[in-house]
Design a protein around this motif. Structure first.
Motif, mmCIF file in Angstrom:
data_model
loop_
_atom_site.group_PDB
_atom_site.id
_atom_site.type_symbol
_atom_site.label_atom_id
_atom_site.label_comp_id
_atom_site.label_asym_id
_atom_site.label_seq_id
_atom_site.Cartn_x
_atom_site.Cartn_y
_atom_site.Cartn_z
ATOM 1 N N THR A 87 5.269 -1.586 -2.529
ATOM 2 C CA THR A 87 3.830 -1.720 -2.638
ATOM 3 C C THR A 87 2.923 -1.456 -1.471
ATOM 4 O O THR A 87 1.935 -0.467 -1.749
ATOM 5 N N THR A 137 3.712 2.173 -0.565
ATOM 6 C CA THR A 137 3.044 3.154 -1.098
ATOM 7 C C THR A 137 1.336 3.306 -0.942
ATOM 8 O O THR A 137 0.881 4.449 -0.844
ATOM 9 N N GLY A 138 1.040 2.122 -0.560
ATOM 10 C CA GLY A 138 -0.560 2.175 -0.387
ATOM 11 C C GLY A 138 -0.927 2.662 1.165
ATOM 12 O O GLY A 138 -1.964 3.433 1.216
#
Length: 145
Positions: A125, A128-129
């Motif tokens: 996560t 990806t951010g």
């Protein structure tokens, strides 16, 4: 069984010998025995272990159990060939999945989580951010030039 061939006078294998039927039946019997033995082990206690009680708390282990088996038979026919066949195999496996905790007035299922899930999911996560906005900016700059 072989019989003389009417046109050549030589023996020709035209029918399956009775042993082919017995080999097939032996394979079926083997598979039935394997299924009985594996099925006997796939009981409730294989999935839900023996309860353990300490004070007013009872814990019941929970597992995922799977088993499978297979087999086959074979034969060759013809004047120059001979053969027979049979075979089989099977296996079973179990993985712990969690436990049921029973107190005086509640029962709660608590899964056993893979520790890597707690590391990989947040890391994916985070990456990806960070990477997606940079990739979008880079693509938008290359299209404007």
């Amino acid at each position: 069984m072989t019989a003389p061939d009417d046109t050549t006078g030589q023996d020709a294998d035209r029918t399956a010998p009775p042993t082919d039927v017995s080999a097939a039946r032996a394979s079926v019997t083997l598979l039935e025995r394997m299924a009985d033995k594996l099925g006997a082990r796939a009981s409730v206690t294989a999935v839900f272990g023996e309860p353990v009680t300490r004070g007013n708390v009872t814990v019941i282990p929970v597992a995922e159990v799977a088993f499978g088996f297979g087999g086959g038979t074979g034969r060759e026919t013809g004047t120059a060939r001979s053969g027979d066949g049979g075979g089989g195999g099977g296996g079973a496996g179990a993985r712990p999945r969690g436990f049921i905790e029973i107190t005086d007035d509640t029962a709660t299922y608590k899964p056993i989580r893979d520790p890597w899930v707690d590391v990989v999911a947040p890391l994916a996560t985070l990456l990806t951010g960070i990477l997606v906005p940079r990739l979008v900016r880079r693509l938008s700059r290359s299209r404007s030039h």
